[in-house]
Design an enzyme around this catalytic site. Structure first.
Site, PDB file in Angstrom:
ATOM      1  N   SER A   1      20.776  16.368   4.082  1.00  0.00           N
ATOM      2  CA  SER A   1      21.688  15.245   4.278  1.00  0.00           C
ATOM      3  C   SER A   1      21.315  13.993   3.493  1.00  0.00           C
ATOM      4  O   SER A   1      22.185  13.211   3.144  1.00  0.00           O
ATOM      5  CB  SER A   1      21.803  14.919   5.766  1.00  0.00           C
TER       6      SER A   1
ATOM      7  N   HIS B   1      26.961  19.357   5.939  1.00  0.00           N
ATOM      8  CA  HIS B   1      27.449  18.736   4.696  1.00  0.00           C
ATOM      9  C   HIS B   1      28.049  19.719   3.695  1.00  0.00           C
ATOM     10  O   HIS B   1      28.567  19.308   2.673  1.00  0.00           O
ATOM     11  CB  HIS B   1      26.314  17.961   4.016  1.00  0.00           C
TER      12      HIS B   1
ATOM     13  N   LYS C   1      32.416  15.279   9.552  1.00  0.00           N
ATOM     14  CA  LYS C   1      32.151  14.937   8.156  1.00  0.00           C
ATOM     15  C   LYS C   1      33.354  15.341   7.297  1.00  0.00           C
ATOM     16  O   LYS C   1      34.363  14.660   7.344  1.00  0.00           O
ATOM     17  CB  LYS C   1      30.817  15.535   7.737  1.00  0.00           C
TER      18      LYS C   1
HETATM   19  C1  PLP Z   1      25.444  14.578  10.829  1.00  0.00           C
HETATM   20  C2  PLP Z   1      24.544  15.745  11.007  1.00  0.00           C
HETATM   21  C3  PLP Z   1      24.348  16.310  12.268  1.00  0.00           C
HETATM   22  C4  PLP Z   1      24.896  15.681  13.511  1.00  0.00           C
HETATM   23  O1  PLP Z   1      26.272  15.868  13.633  1.00  0.00           O
HETATM   24  P1  PLP Z   1      27.125  14.865  14.536  1.00  0.00           P
HETATM   25  O2  PLP Z   1      28.355  15.620  14.815  1.00  0.00           O
HETATM   26  O3  PLP Z   1      27.329  13.652  13.706  1.00  0.00           O
HETATM   27  O4  PLP Z   1      26.303  14.604  15.761  1.00  0.00           O
HETATM   28  C5  PLP Z   1      23.592  17.457  12.356  1.00  0.00           C
HETATM   29  N1  PLP Z   1      23.017  18.006  11.260  1.00  0.00           N
HETATM   30  C6  PLP Z   1      23.164  17.467  10.042  1.00  0.00           C
HETATM   31  C7  PLP Z   1      22.519  18.127   8.859  1.00  0.00           C
HETATM   32  C8  PLP Z   1      23.923  16.322   9.884  1.00  0.00           C
HETATM   33  O5  PLP Z   1      24.042  15.761   8.677  1.00  0.00           O
END
Ligand code: PLP
Length: 388
Positions: A177, A205, A237
């Site tokens: 990330s 992602h 995302k």
């Molecule tokens: C954003 C993210 C999460 C958490 O997801 P949310 O739905 O925002 O709680 C988990 N793992 C990764 C790799 C992320 O980038």
């Protein structure tokens, strides 16, 4: 206690590690009004530009008309609607997996998966640069946590050889990330299969962005449910909504329903949100131009940044960090960018390792080429003035 809090806050400020929330007065998108100021934003995870999509907003509104505002209960009580069920079925169909289970957030999905599957005496192996939610899940769970060097398969092999006891699981971000690079999934899958270790990939992602019809990095690597039995994804995302899910075998999902506490003991996401995610999934599958445009913008940014001599990381995803080093430098660059009309947040420890503070530039299919060019111009100007 309050003295301690004040001291801790003062320390953070002195180290340029203090964080604060900015207030947006516009929907997510390239052009935002932040703390009353118009800025061109390059820091969201809205990779496909769907967070402000009208069709998804309409599905959400219609969802509220049909289902009301709240689900009112956990999935296992009576909060699980036809909308949730349809979303789970459609995600499973898209990913070519037996079954999907929804969670309210990605953080909770990771907690539930890892603490729900591993028991005392088991061993969990994680990439050092995994997302905080995977690391936290490992720290909270009953298994012993081992962290191997980032994408270093020798380091993983050594740790697996050193700790053969119990049931074992490897958990990794698919796309990292904060760095934007992709895990060595083919190699990880073959190590895990020969060592009889369970492999989990968090593709927060990659889903929507990589692979055929946006099926993510696991699909792009040509791997299936048998290679990567536990696939976790998020809906906040590229999907532009909120929520998360895990996809895998019938047996995996039934086990999580019984054992994942962050699934059991929490309110189901609103059904209207599930309707919005269904609308988003249709767009993710069908509108390939979003992925094509995103990729073109990514190469344009990389080429431009390399020309002006910025220190990029080896990423071919929409996450394109500029490595700056010390937190103070990252904060200075971020503040100068803001003065020039751009919003790119400084990412500092503990989110990234010490000495690796950066600007995390992210691109979206909603950006225009000219906007990427103007960001590059601003970066070039800052680079010159900082060198002077
Ligand atoms: C954003 C993210 C999460 C958490 O997801 P949310 O739905 O925002 O709680 C988990 N793992 C990764 C790799 C992320 O980038």
């Amino acid at each position: 206690m309050e003295q301690r809090w004040s001291a801790r806050l003062a320390e953070r400020k002195a180290q340029h590690l203090y964080r604060r929330c900015r207030v947006a007065d516009s929907p997510q998108g390239p052009r935002m009004l932040i703390d009353g100021k118009p800025l061109l934003a390059f820091c969201s995870n809205d990779y496909l530009g769907l967070a402000g999509d009208e069709r998804i907003a309409k599905a959400l509104k219609q969802g509220v008309d049909r289902w009301g505002s709240g689900s009112g209960a956990a999935h296992l009580v009576n909060g699980h609607s036809l909308a949730h069920q349809a979303l789970e079925d459609e995600l499973a169909d898209w990913l070519g997996r037996e079954r999907v289970l929804l969670f309210s957030t990605g953080y909770m999905a990771n907690l539930g998966i890892i603490t729900g599957l591993l028991e005392r005496g088991d061993q969990l192996f994680e990439d050092r640069l995994n997302h905080a939610s995977l690391i936290d899940a490992g720290l909270l769970g009953n298994a012993r946590l081992h962290r191997y060097r980032h994408s270093d398969m020798q380091s993983l092999r050594r740790q697996l050889a050193a700790f053969p006891e119990g049931m074992r699981m490897v958990a990794s971000d698919g796309v990292f990330s904060m760095d934007g690079d992709i895990a060595l999934l083919g190699e990880m899958a073959s190590i895990c299969s020969s060592e009889q270790v369970l492999l989990m990939v968090d593709d927060a992602h990659g889903l929507g962005v990589l692979g055929r019809d946006g099926r993510g990095c696991v699909d792009e690597a040509g791997l299936t449910q048998s290679d990567v039995p536990v696939l976790m994804g998020t809906l906040g995302k590229a999907f532009g909504v909120a929520g998360a899910f895990v996809a895998g075998s019938e047996l995996l999902i039934e086990t999580l329903i019984q054992q994942a506490r962050s699934y059991i003991y929490t309110t189901a996401m609103p059904a209207a949100l599930a309707e919005a995610a269904r609308a988003s999934l249709r767009i993710v599958r069908e509108e390939r131009w979003r992925r094509d445009k995103l990729e073109a913008l990514m190469w344009r940014f990389r080429e431009g940044a390399e020309t002006i001599g910025l220190s990029l990381m080896p990423s071919r995803t929409p996450i394109q960090p500029i490595l700056l080093g010390e937190p103070e430098k990252a904060v200075t660059w971020s503040r100068r960018l803001e003065e020039l009309g751009f919003l790119v947040t400084a990412i500092r420890p503990p989110t990234v390792p010490t000495g690796q503070a950066r600007l995390r530039v992210t691109l979206s299919a909603a950006h225009e080429e000219s906007q990427v060019d103007s960001l590059l111009q601003a970066l070039s100007a800052i680079q010159e003035e900082q060198a002077a």
